[in-house]
Design a protein around this motif. Structure first.
Motif, PDB file in Angstrom:
ATOM      1  N   GLU A 160       0.822  -1.213   0.000  1.00 32.94           N
ATOM      2  CA  GLU A 160       0.000   0.000   0.000  1.00 32.94           C
ATOM      3  C   GLU A 160       0.856   1.264   0.000  1.00 32.94           C
ATOM      4  OE1 GLU A 160      -3.976  -1.393   2.365  1.00 32.94           O
ATOM      5  OE2 GLU A 160      -2.107  -1.347   3.515  1.00 32.94           O
ATOM      6  N   ARG A 161       2.017   1.195   0.622  1.00 36.25           N
ATOM      7  CA  ARG A 161       2.898   2.365   0.655  1.00 36.25           C
ATOM      8  C   ARG A 161       3.664   2.518  -0.654  1.00 36.25           C
ATOM      9  NH1 ARG A 161       5.678   1.137   6.560  1.00 36.25           N
ATOM     10  NH2 ARG A 161       3.740   1.138   7.780  1.00 36.25           N
ATOM     11  N   ARG A 162       4.105   1.399  -1.167  1.00 34.19           N
ATOM     12  CA  ARG A 162       4.872   1.421  -2.408  1.00 34.19           C
ATOM     13  C   ARG A 162       4.643   0.105  -3.146  1.00 34.19           C
ATOM     14  NH1 ARG A 162      11.488   1.433  -3.119  1.00 34.19           N
ATOM     15  NH2 ARG A 162      11.525   1.949  -5.354  1.00 34.19           N
ATOM     16  N   TYR A 163       4.286   0.197  -4.420  1.00 40.98           N
ATOM     17  CA  TYR A 163       4.061  -1.009  -5.217  1.00 40.98           C
ATOM     18  C   TYR A 163       5.052  -1.079  -6.364  1.00 40.98           C
ATOM     19  CZ  TYR A 163       1.881  -4.544  -8.181  1.00 40.98           C
ATOM     20  OH  TYR A 163       1.642  -5.674  -8.937  1.00 40.98           O
ATOM     21  N   ARG A 164       5.846  -2.139  -6.347  1.00 40.00           N
ATOM     22  CA  ARG A 164       6.731  -2.452  -7.458  1.00 40.00           C
ATOM     23  C   ARG A 164       6.367  -3.850  -7.920  1.00 40.00           C
ATOM     24  NH1 ARG A 164      12.348  -2.271  -5.010  1.00 40.00           N
ATOM     25  NH2 ARG A 164      11.157  -2.905  -3.179  1.00 40.00           N
ATOM     26  N   ARG A 165       6.040  -3.981  -9.192  1.00 41.21           N
ATOM     27  CA  ARG A 165       5.504  -5.243  -9.705  1.00 41.21           C
ATOM     28  C   ARG A 165       6.409  -6.443  -9.405  1.00 41.21           C
ATOM     29  NH1 ARG A 165       2.818  -4.199 -15.639  1.00 41.21           N
ATOM     30  NH2 ARG A 165       2.010  -2.099 -15.298  1.00 41.21           N
ATOM     31  N   SER A 166       7.684  -6.294  -9.740  1.00 40.86           N
ATOM     32  CA  SER A 166       8.606  -7.418  -9.569  1.00 40.86           C
ATOM     33  C   SER A 166       8.829  -7.746  -8.095  1.00 40.86           C
ATOM     34  CB  SER A 166       9.939  -7.125 -10.248  1.00 40.86           C
ATOM     35  OG  SER A 166       9.773  -7.032 -11.646  1.00 40.86           O
ATOM     36  N   ALA A 167       8.920  -6.724  -7.254  1.00 37.39           N
ATOM     37  CA  ALA A 167       9.142  -6.946  -5.826  1.00 37.39           C
ATOM     38  C   ALA A 167       7.948  -7.642  -5.195  1.00 37.39           C
ATOM     39  CB  ALA A 167       9.416  -5.619  -5.122  1.00 37.39           C
ATOM     40  N   ALA A 168       6.732  -7.243  -5.592  1.00 40.88           N
ATOM     41  CA  ALA A 168       5.524  -7.878  -5.051  1.00 40.88           C
ATOM     42  C   ALA A 168       5.434  -9.332  -5.498  1.00 40.88           C
ATOM     43  CB  ALA A 168       4.290  -7.108  -5.482  1.00 40.88           C
ATOM     44  N   TYR A 169       5.821  -9.586  -6.744  1.00 43.03           N
ATOM     45  CA  TYR A 169       5.813 -10.971  -7.229  1.00 43.03           C
ATOM     46  C   TYR A 169       6.837 -11.808  -6.461  1.00 43.03           C
ATOM     47  CZ  TYR A 169       6.220 -15.004 -10.351  1.00 43.03           C
ATOM     48  OH  TYR A 169       6.250 -16.275 -10.857  1.00 43.03           O
ATOM     49  N   ALA A 170       8.040 -11.270  -6.291  1.00 42.09           N
ATOM     50  CA  ALA A 170       9.087 -11.994  -5.568  1.00 42.09           C
ATOM     51  C   ALA A 170       8.667 -12.276  -4.129  1.00 42.09           C
ATOM     52  CB  ALA A 170      10.385 -11.191  -5.595  1.00 42.09           C
ATOM     53  N   GLN A 171       7.995 -11.317  -3.488  1.00 45.46           N
ATOM     54  CA  GLN A 171       7.506 -11.542  -2.128  1.00 45.46           C
ATOM     55  C   GLN A 171       6.517 -12.706  -2.098  1.00 45.46           C
ATOM     56  OE1 GLN A 171       5.948  -8.722   1.346  1.00 45.46           O
ATOM     57  NE2 GLN A 171       4.400  -8.853  -0.277  1.00 45.46           N
ATOM     58  N   SER A 172       5.610 -12.756  -3.073  1.00 45.90           N
ATOM     59  CA  SER A 172       4.609 -13.818  -3.092  1.00 45.90           C
ATOM     60  C   SER A 172       5.246 -15.185  -3.329  1.00 45.90           C
ATOM     61  CB  SER A 172       3.546 -13.536  -4.160  1.00 45.90           C
ATOM     62  OG  SER A 172       4.026 -13.760  -5.476  1.00 45.90           O
ATOM     63  N   LYS A 173       6.302 -15.226  -4.123  1.00 46.21           N
ATOM     64  CA  LYS A 173       6.963 -16.501  -4.406  1.00 46.21           C
ATOM     65  C   LYS A 173       7.828 -16.953  -3.229  1.00 46.21           C
ATOM     66  CE  LYS A 173       4.766 -17.469  -7.025  1.00 46.21           C
ATOM     67  NZ  LYS A 173       4.083 -18.708  -7.444  1.00 46.21           N
ATOM     68  N   LEU A 174       8.423 -16.000  -2.521  1.00 42.75           N
ATOM     69  CA  LEU A 174       9.114 -16.356  -1.285  1.00 42.75           C
ATOM     70  C   LEU A 174       8.097 -16.886  -0.275  1.00 42.75           C
ATOM     71  CD1 LEU A 174      11.535 -16.478   0.631  1.00 42.75           C
ATOM     72  CD2 LEU A 174      11.181 -14.031   1.097  1.00 42.75           C
ATOM     73  N   ALA A 175       6.940 -16.271  -0.221  1.00 39.16           N
ATOM     74  CA  ALA A 175       5.888 -16.726   0.687  1.00 39.16           C
ATOM     75  C   ALA A 175       5.479 -18.161   0.377  1.00 39.16           C
ATOM     76  CB  ALA A 175       4.677 -15.791   0.598  1.00 39.16           C
ATOM     77  N   ASN A 176       5.456 -18.540  -0.910  1.00 42.17           N
ATOM     78  CA  ASN A 176       5.131 -19.921  -1.270  1.00 42.17           C
ATOM     79  C   ASN A 176       6.083 -20.913  -0.618  1.00 42.17           C
ATOM     80  OD1 ASN A 176       4.207 -19.093  -4.700  1.00 42.17           O
ATOM     81  ND2 ASN A 176       2.904 -19.307  -2.904  1.00 42.17           N
ATOM     82  N   LEU A 177       7.367 -20.579  -0.606  1.00 42.02           N
ATOM     83  CA  LEU A 177       8.358 -21.480  -0.019  1.00 42.02           C
ATOM     84  C   LEU A 177       8.292 -21.472   1.505  1.00 42.02           C
ATOM     85  CD1 LEU A 177      11.244 -20.828  -2.504  1.00 42.02           C
ATOM     86  CD2 LEU A 177      10.212 -23.047  -2.043  1.00 42.02           C
ATOM     87  N   LEU A 178       8.145 -20.301   2.103  1.00 37.96           N
ATOM     88  CA  LEU A 178       8.009 -20.224   3.558  1.00 37.96           C
ATOM     89  C   LEU A 178       6.801 -21.045   4.016  1.00 37.96           C
ATOM     90  CD1 LEU A 178       8.682 -16.405   3.850  1.00 37.96           C
ATOM     91  CD2 LEU A 178      10.126 -18.172   4.901  1.00 37.96           C
ATOM     92  N   PHE A 179       5.708 -20.951   3.282  1.00 37.10           N
ATOM     93  CA  PHE A 179       4.504 -21.729   3.581  1.00 37.10           C
ATOM     94  C   PHE A 179       4.770 -23.225   3.460  1.00 37.10           C
ATOM     95  CE2 PHE A 179       0.842 -23.798   1.314  1.00 37.10           C
ATOM     96  CZ  PHE A 179       0.097 -24.079   2.447  1.00 37.10           C
ATOM     97  N   THR A 180       5.428 -23.626   2.382  1.00 36.79           N
ATOM     98  CA  THR A 180       5.710 -25.049   2.172  1.00 36.79           C
ATOM     99  C   THR A 180       6.527 -25.627   3.316  1.00 36.79           C
ATOM    100  OG1 THR A 180       5.609 -24.873  -0.244  1.00 36.79           O
ATOM    101  CG2 THR A 180       6.906 -26.701   0.670  1.00 36.79           C
ATOM    102  N   TYR A 181       7.581 -24.938   3.700  1.00 38.99           N
ATOM    103  CA  TYR A 181       8.462 -25.460   4.747  1.00 38.99           C
ATOM    104  C   TYR A 181       7.782 -25.474   6.113  1.00 38.99           C
ATOM    105  CZ  TYR A 181      12.043 -24.739   1.141  1.00 38.99           C
ATOM    106  OH  TYR A 181      12.775 -24.773  -0.020  1.00 38.99           O
ATOM    107  N   GLU A 182       6.979 -24.460   6.397  1.00 33.13           N
ATOM    108  CA  GLU A 182       6.268 -24.437   7.677  1.00 33.13           C
ATOM    109  C   GLU A 182       5.160 -25.492   7.701  1.00 33.13           C
ATOM    110  OE1 GLU A 182       5.112 -23.142  11.597  1.00 33.13           O
ATOM    111  OE2 GLU A 182       6.967 -23.226  10.418  1.00 33.13           O
TER     112      GLU A 182
END
Length: 302
Positions: A160-182
């Motif tokens: 909401e403060r700052r949107y960068r397309r690639s950074a938001a995508y990378a965050q979501s893909k990191l979240a996929n891995l964090l979710f998988t491992y947890e």
């Protein structure tokens, strides 16, 4: 890659109307699995179903309406799948969006984080009751090499403060891995035989690149074509994680070529950031709060 007979097994694939999801569905249905296609566009899903039935007349395949950008749709889809199937052997969390202009889901989440991570977090929790009783069942979540640039910004998860397309995508893909491992950790602690894995298709030539710069867009992937591969090859890593006896819980698979863009499935190492236990737990708790999905089936299995 040889796929063993999948008769008697049920596989639910999100984002199955195109790309690697479609290809994965075609291969598994041909191998005898009952395949459920989770699709936002029912017409496209029906076209894939009809194609599968045409090439594999004995195929058992159905379509369920699923919009991962809507918690209401996710709950309805999970309810339908649980009503129609008493078991799920493999859940493949494949659907995703990449680098769109900033927009939000029906529930107000940033579209990439909301769809790629929160949508699949909610869906998995709601379907877990059909996975846990099945010995050796699997949850496969599709990640990306982009996770290497990812950071989880807990102070601004929805960009909401700052949107960068690639950074938001990378965050979501990191979240996929964090979710998988947890998820894998929690399954193991609970004594479940269900396992969680991650995989990525590399530079598969699909329509996911629609928001890339013009020179890299389109079915040919433009200037990036030499380091990409056909969808039939891209789907192999997901198929390996989904059904190969050698694929293990808590592991991550993808192409073995340059930059992980093309090649055959191999075990990969994700970033140290993706293995940070404190971040995994915090993201899990935040995801529960945002989606109101509590993984009750996992708690009951202990």
């Amino acid at each position: 890659m040889a796929i063993a007979d999948q008769s008697g097994r049920t596989v639910f694939i999100t984002g199955a109307s195109a790309g690697v999801g479609r290809q994965t569905a075609i291969v598994l249905a041909a191998a005898g699995a009952t395949v459920v296609l989770g699709c936002r566009d029912l017409a496209k899903g029906a076209a894939v179903r009809d194609h599968i039935r045409a090439v594999t007349p004995a195929a058992r395949v159905s379509v369920v309406a699923l919009d991962l950008a809507s918690l209401e749709s996710i709950r309805e889809a999970a309810k339908q799948v649980c009503a129609e199937h008493d078991r799920i052997d493999v859940l493949i969390n494949n659907a995703g969006v990449m680098r769109p202009p900033r927009s939000t889901t029906a529930d107000g989440f940033e579209l990439q984080f909301g769809t790629n991570h929160l949508g699949h977090f909610a869906l998995t929790g709601l379907l877990l009751e059909r996975l846990l009783p099945v010995a050796g069942s699997r949850v496969v979540t599709v990640a990306s090499p982009a996770h290497r640039q990812g950071r989880i910004d807990f102070d601004d998860l929805q960009s909401e403060r700052r949107y960068r397309r690639s950074a938001a995508y990378a965050q979501s893909k990191l979240a996929n891995l964090l979710f998988t491992y947890e998820l894998q950790r929690r399954l193991a602690v609970g004594g479940a035989t269900t396992v969680a894995l991650a995989a990525h298709p590399g530079g598969a030539r699909t329509e996911l690149n629609r928001n890339l710069p013009f020179l890299f867009r389109g079915a040919s992937w433009g200037l990036a074509r030499p380091i990409t591969h056909p969808v039939e090859i891209g789907a192999l890593s997901i198929l390996y994680a989904a059904v190969d006896p050698g694929a293990l819980g808590g592991e991550y698979y993808g192409p073995d070529g340059l930059f992980e863009f093309k090649g055959q499935p191999t075990r990969l190492e994700s970033t140290p950031r993706s293995h940070d236990a404190a971040t995994q737990r915090r993201l899990w708790e935040v995801s529960q709060q945002l989606t109101d999905v509590r993984y009750d089936a996992l708690a009951k299995s202990r």
